[in-house]
Design an enzyme around this catalytic site. Sequence first.
Site, PDB file in Angstrom:
ATOM      1  N   GLU A 125       0.810  19.199   7.149  1.00 38.19           N
ATOM      2  CA  GLU A 125       0.437  19.611   8.507  1.00 38.19           C
ATOM      3  C   GLU A 125      -1.075  19.774   8.554  1.00 38.19           C
ATOM      4  OE1 GLU A 125       1.447  22.710  12.117  1.00 38.19           O
ATOM      5  OE2 GLU A 125       1.992  23.282  10.080  1.00 38.19           O
ATOM      6  N   ALA A 136      -4.063  27.756  14.470  1.00 38.92           N
ATOM      7  CA  ALA A 136      -4.831  28.466  13.441  1.00 38.92           C
ATOM      8  C   ALA A 136      -5.581  27.515  12.517  1.00 38.92           C
ATOM      9  CB  ALA A 136      -3.883  29.343  12.627  1.00 38.92           C
ATOM     10  N   HIS A 137      -5.490  26.194  12.762  1.00 36.20           N
ATOM     11  CA  HIS A 137      -6.136  25.216  11.878  1.00 36.20           C
ATOM     12  C   HIS A 137      -7.641  25.167  12.144  1.00 36.20           C
ATOM     13  CE1 HIS A 137      -2.420  23.186  10.350  1.00 36.20           C
ATOM     14  NE2 HIS A 137      -1.926  23.791  11.415  1.00 36.20           N
ATOM     15  N   GLY A 216       1.129  24.185  20.441  1.00 30.81           N
ATOM     16  CA  GLY A 216       0.101  23.279  19.939  1.00 30.81           C
ATOM     17  C   GLY A 216       0.145  21.909  20.580  1.00 30.81           C
ATOM     18  N   GLY A 245      11.576  33.808  19.929  1.00 32.25           N
ATOM     19  CA  GLY A 245      11.345  34.546  21.172  1.00 32.25           C
ATOM     20  C   GLY A 245       9.896  34.868  21.433  1.00 32.25           C
ATOM     21  N   HIS A 246       9.006  34.629  20.447  1.00 28.93           N
ATOM     22  CA  HIS A 246       7.561  34.852  20.621  1.00 28.93           C
ATOM     23  C   HIS A 246       6.846  33.521  20.842  1.00 28.93           C
ATOM     24  CE1 HIS A 246       8.347  38.889  19.269  1.00 28.93           C
ATOM     25  NE2 HIS A 246       8.744  38.469  18.096  1.00 28.93           N
ATOM     26  N   HIS A 247       7.104  32.568  19.953  1.00 30.66           N
ATOM     27  CA  HIS A 247       6.484  31.252  20.097  1.00 30.66           C
ATOM     28  C   HIS A 247       7.029  30.498  21.300  1.00 30.66           C
ATOM     29  CE1 HIS A 247       5.128  32.006  15.998  1.00 30.66           C
ATOM     30  NE2 HIS A 247       4.303  30.978  16.123  1.00 30.66           N
ATOM     31  N   ASP A 269       8.379  27.810  10.385  1.00 25.16           N
ATOM     32  CA  ASP A 269       6.907  27.785  10.374  1.00 25.16           C
ATOM     33  C   ASP A 269       6.388  29.085   9.759  1.00 25.16           C
ATOM     34  OD1 ASP A 269       4.389  26.667  10.816  1.00 25.16           O
ATOM     35  OD2 ASP A 269       4.198  27.510  12.831  1.00 25.16           O
ATOM     36  N   GLY A 304       1.326  31.089  12.859  1.00 23.65           N
ATOM     37  CA  GLY A 304       2.549  30.966  12.089  1.00 23.65           C
ATOM     38  C   GLY A 304       3.536  32.042  12.498  1.00 23.65           C
TER      39      GLY A 304
END
Length: 377
Positions: A125, A136-137, A216, A245-247, A269, A304
């Site tokens: 990734e 976060a990359h 993303g 439920g967050h992402h 992830d 993540g």
Amino acid sequence: MSQLLRARRLLTESGWLDDHQLRLENGVITAIEPIPAGIMGRDAELLCPAYIDTHVHGGAGVDVMDDAPDVLDTLALHKAHEGVGGWLPTTVTAPLKDVHGALERIARRCHGGGPGAQVLGSYLEGPYFTPQNKGAHPPELFRELDTAELDTLIAVSQHTLRVVALAPEKPNALAAIRHLKQRGIRVMLGHSAATYEQTRAAFDAGADGLVHCFNGMTGLHHREPGMVGAGLTDPRAWLELIADGHHVHPAAMRLCGCCAKDRVVLITDAMQAAGMPDGRYSLCGDEVEMRSGVVRTASGGLAGSTLSLDAAVRNMVEHAGVSPADAIHMASLHPARLLGIDRQLGSLCPGKRANIIALDGGLHLQHIWIQGQALPL
């Protein structure tokens, strides 16, 4: 050595079988049979295929990128405790020498074996992304696509590289997709600002699906369907989904269940903080903070997840209205099909590896067997 495992209900690719047993021999399922009349004991309420997590960065306080002994063993045991029988250690965008080091370590573990969930190969990734949806990359380490460089990565991985993620709008992306597919590597699209048309062109070139769908990438809009719209409507596309439920909002989880039930691949992830207390951790070389189980960068972006795959299955049932059988397939059969290993793994079937989990009626893990061997939980 022959074994029998008996269950009140047993999940096959075709659905549930009541009061059936698995016959195992040398780590392989040899038969699925009705339990003979008069035998009352059961080893499990539910017997199901062990889960496969195709996208894992870390957990239990360690990271796939860590150059330290026993990191992959620690993670493999951590994954087994959430019902995972096989997984792909996943790299992040980093200096190329660090990526090479991670791929080499994963290859050694893949070939050499070890405790816990089986390492099935590696997932790259980054660094072939674009800055608009970097997550976060670190964008200063993003690279252009070059087939010679990709061949070097494949060689360094000793041909254990299974998945490459990339942004389809990058120069040479379509040629890179075709090149990777010729070498048997799956290609997932993400961390990208690609349009609907660019995403469809990547699927035409052979790309397999979307990296953590919705996150993303360009979202779904009624006049510009974006990457999400391309993935939801293209029957060729597998959709990774972080069902915490967050992402992804539960309504978006439900949308995936409605539009792409047979193409959803549940992933975690997960990063270093998974299974750990709230506090400060690192990802992609930067400090991140976990509060109430949610990890964010200093700028407030998600970094993540701390999701476990068994929780993702339960979340799909509870919040997305998916049946237990379908949710379990999303974490077992579908990832096996994505990786092209469904003749060996992903469902309970004679001839396949005996990677099996026992669940209670609430889909909580009770026992796990990897290649027929019971692991203590």
